[in-house]
Write a protein that holds these residues in place. Sequence first.
Motif, short mmCIF file in Angstrom:
data_model
loop_
_atom_site.label_atom_id
_atom_site.label_comp_id
_atom_site.label_asym_id
_atom_site.label_seq_id
_atom_site.Cartn_x
_atom_site.Cartn_y
_atom_site.Cartn_z
N ARG A 8 31.56 34.49 49.39
CA ARG A 8 30.61 34.30 48.30
C ARG A 8 29.83 33.00 48.44
NH1 ARG A 8 35.19 36.61 45.89
NH2 ARG A 8 34.83 38.56 44.73
N THR A 9 30.44 32.00 49.04
CA THR A 9 29.75 30.72 49.25
C THR A 9 28.54 30.91 50.14
OG1 THR A 9 31.77 29.42 48.95
CG2 THR A 9 29.99 28.39 50.20
N ASP A 133 27.92 38.76 42.35
CA ASP A 133 28.22 38.82 43.78
C ASP A 133 27.81 40.14 44.42
OD1 ASP A 133 30.17 40.44 42.68
OD2 ASP A 133 31.87 39.20 43.32
N GLY A 134 27.24 41.04 43.64
CA GLY A 134 26.76 42.32 44.15
C GLY A 134 26.64 43.30 42.99
N ILE A 135 25.92 44.38 43.24
CA ILE A 135 25.73 45.41 42.22
C ILE A 135 26.15 46.76 42.77
CG2 ILE A 135 24.09 46.53 40.67
CD1 ILE A 135 22.22 44.17 41.06
N ALA A 136 26.96 47.46 41.99
CA ALA A 136 27.33 48.83 42.34
C ALA A 136 26.53 49.77 41.44
CB ALA A 136 28.83 49.03 42.19
N THR A 137 27.08 50.11 40.27
CA THR A 137 26.35 50.99 39.34
C THR A 137 25.29 50.25 38.54
OG1 THR A 137 27.88 50.62 37.49
CG2 THR A 137 28.44 52.38 39.07
N GLY A 138 25.47 48.94 38.38
CA GLY A 138 24.53 48.15 37.60
C GLY A 138 24.83 48.08 36.12
N ALA A 139 25.88 48.77 35.65
CA ALA A 139 26.18 48.80 34.22
C ALA A 139 26.50 47.42 33.66
CB ALA A 139 27.34 49.76 33.95
N THR A 140 27.32 46.66 34.37
CA THR A 140 27.70 45.33 33.89
C THR A 140 26.49 44.41 33.84
OG1 THR A 140 29.91 45.61 34.85
CG2 THR A 140 29.23 43.38 34.30
N LEU A 141 25.66 44.48 34.85
CA LEU A 141 24.47 43.63 34.88
C LEU A 141 23.48 44.03 33.79
CD1 LEU A 141 23.46 41.23 36.48
CD2 LEU A 141 22.25 42.81 37.98
N LYS A 142 23.35 45.32 33.52
CA LYS A 142 22.45 45.77 32.46
C LYS A 142 22.94 45.27 31.10
CE LYS A 142 20.89 49.88 34.92
NZ LYS A 142 21.00 51.36 35.05
N VAL A 162 23.86 41.56 47.39
CA VAL A 162 23.75 42.93 47.89
C VAL A 162 23.66 43.91 46.73
CG1 VAL A 162 26.29 43.11 48.07
CG2 VAL A 162 24.82 44.65 49.41
N ALA A 163 22.78 44.91 46.90
CA ALA A 163 22.61 45.96 45.90
C ALA A 163 21.92 47.14 46.56
CB ALA A 163 21.79 45.47 44.72
N PRO A 164 22.25 48.36 46.14
CA PRO A 164 21.53 49.52 46.66
C PRO A 164 20.05 49.44 46.28
CG PRO A 164 23.48 50.18 45.41
CD PRO A 164 23.26 48.73 45.15
N GLU A 185 21.10 51.49 51.80
CA GLU A 185 20.84 52.77 51.14
C GLU A 185 22.10 53.29 50.46
OE1 GLU A 185 18.04 54.38 50.58
OE2 GLU A 185 16.96 52.71 51.51
N ALA A 186 23.24 53.09 51.13
CA ALA A 186 24.54 53.50 50.56
C ALA A 186 25.43 52.27 50.48
CB ALA A 186 25.19 54.58 51.42
N LEU A 187 25.80 51.86 49.28
CA LEU A 187 26.59 50.65 49.10
C LEU A 187 28.05 50.85 49.47
CD1 LEU A 187 26.51 47.68 47.90
CD2 LEU A 187 27.46 48.71 45.85
N MET A 188 28.63 52.00 49.09
CA MET A 188 30.06 52.29 49.23
C MET A 188 30.88 51.37 48.30
SD MET A 188 29.96 54.82 51.21
CE MET A 188 31.69 55.09 51.61
N ALA A 189 31.02 50.10 48.67
CA ALA A 189 31.73 49.14 47.82
C ALA A 189 31.17 47.76 48.12
CB ALA A 189 33.22 49.17 48.10
N ILE A 190 31.10 46.91 47.11
CA ILE A 190 30.59 45.56 47.32
C ILE A 190 31.42 44.82 48.35
CG2 ILE A 190 30.19 43.32 46.21
CD1 ILE A 190 29.64 44.85 43.61
N SER A 191 32.73 45.02 48.32
CA SER A 191 33.64 44.32 49.24
C SER A 191 33.33 44.62 50.70
CB SER A 191 35.09 44.69 48.94
OG SER A 191 35.28 46.08 49.07
#
Length: 219
Positions: A8-9, A133-142, A162-164, A185-191
């Motif tokens: 993350r740094t 540190d990244g976006i998956a579905t975006g719900a938390t960020l929204k 990183v984000a789709p 195009e496909a995130l899979m998982a932020i990790s």
Amino acid sequence: MIDRFRDRTEAGRLLAERLTEYTNAPDTLVLALPRGGVPVAYEIARALHLPLDICLTRKLGVPGRKELAMGAIGQGGIRVINESIVEDLGLSERAIERVAREEAIELERRDRLYRGDRPLPAIEGKTILLVDDGIATGATLKAAILTLQARDPRSIVVAVPVAPAETRYQLEELVDRVVCVLEPEALMAISAWYDDFSQTSDGEVRELLAGANRSGASD
């Protein structure tokens, strides 16, 4: 060209390079989504000489599948629900409410733990750099965006490593700008986009927030 981050740094430093126009900008604040967004935001705040604080939200995990987000909540009663997941899984309103109550308790616990007696930062009229540190579905960020919009900022800039691409386009409809290093195009998982994606602890969050203040990021 980078195709993943060491940690993350490094992600925060690379994002800071894309945000240099905000260096020493007046009425500009870096807000991190705990916990993983804090080390990323710390590097941005330090590089740009901006104050650092947090924007608290909590993911609403599907019962029995907590990593799958059915929505998120933010302070002030903000709630975002992923209707497609709720419908696909046949989740009841009672189940959603139960999870929301549990996460609201955790939200308040973290607020006391991270912020202590400090008041919420002033948002009205300010430019906010909102960092995770990244976006998956975006719900938390929204949920975070809605929480901030209720407090009348001048503008909101979402900055994530990183984000789709599709999620980025959706967020651009909600905020003034989205800055992203990697857009698979496909995130899979932020990790999957980090060599080291170890969990950020509560202690690390408190240490980084205190360190930002001590080091004069807000000067």
